[in-house]
Design an enzyme around this catalytic site. Sequence first.
Site, PDB file in Angstrom:
ATOM      1  N   TYR A  62       0.819  -1.215   0.000  1.00  0.00           N
ATOM      2  CA  TYR A  62       0.000   0.000   0.000  1.00  0.00           C
ATOM      3  C   TYR A  62       0.853   1.265   0.000  1.00  0.00           C
ATOM      4  CZ  TYR A  62      -3.459  -3.347   1.911  1.00  0.00           C
ATOM      5  OH  TYR A  62      -4.259  -4.434   2.156  1.00  0.00           O
ATOM      6  N   HIS A 120       1.264 -11.670   2.291  1.00  0.00           N
ATOM      7  CA  HIS A 120       0.154 -11.018   1.601  1.00  0.00           C
ATOM      8  C   HIS A 120      -0.570 -11.930   0.608  1.00  0.00           C
ATOM      9  CE1 HIS A 120      -1.206  -6.673   0.466  1.00  0.00           C
ATOM     10  NE2 HIS A 120      -2.212  -7.514   0.430  1.00  0.00           N
TER      11      HIS A 120
END
Length: 291
Positions: A62, A120
Amino acid sequence: MAPTSLQSTYKMVSGYEIPVIGFGTLRILTLNWQHRPPEITEKVTLKALETGYRHIDSAKYYANEKECAKAMKKSGIDRSKIFYTTKVPASSISYEKAKEAIKASVEDADLGYIDLVLLHAPYGGREGRLGAWRALVEAQKAGLIRSIGVSNYGIHHLEELEEYINSSDVGGQIAVGQYEIHPWCAREDIVAWLKKRDIIVEAYSPLVQAKRMDEPVLQNLAKKHNKTPAQILVRWSLQKGYVPLPKSVTDSRIVENTQVFDFELSQEDMQSLNTGIYAPVCWDPAKDARL
């Protein structure tokens, strides 16, 4: 039984507590794929903390770890009272690359420790996935990380990891599994696997990126309970025993998404949200047969 307040927590298998709602920060830096100033992430994360959130979900992918951490420091709230998550990116799913990513995340946040680090996605092949897990366990033993887990892992990936944990001297415990989960992507098979092992289930995109707000079932429930469709979705997630991660850059909606503890969905309401539809709005590595 659903949690009773924003300050409620669940105990993880690691022994640590995790707040029942987290503030999601995916794509806060972008608007129609155009970059917003980094200060926006800091601003809205600080607003979330002022509203009562004590759980911030970030990720190296992000590109906002520093901003999330700055907001935590500016809030004046004791570090021990805020639960901070980040993730090893899909491009770093190997032993050496995961070690580097964890080290960088710890340094970028500069919070002393990270409460939860997830892998992730199940990229990197078997060797990469298991190597990345070993890097997580080592960082946990070194005190850099308190709890560890995975995100977007399919059942075959979970079973591969479980077998590795049980048969090697690496060890570690999966504390959290994070997935896109909402009534149009319920993932009941994965949820059952996780819950059987007392693994906390986190739900990202619990508001379906606002793409289902006009669904008749949501509109009817919103009218019945005098709530917004978003609040119905967050409440659904809580009553399922999940940890939803709603996000918003709008102050009023940041507050709205927490106002879900003064009503309850009935069994009939919950059943009406059992759509049987599989329609994720994000990527879905868990179902990618190539991985």
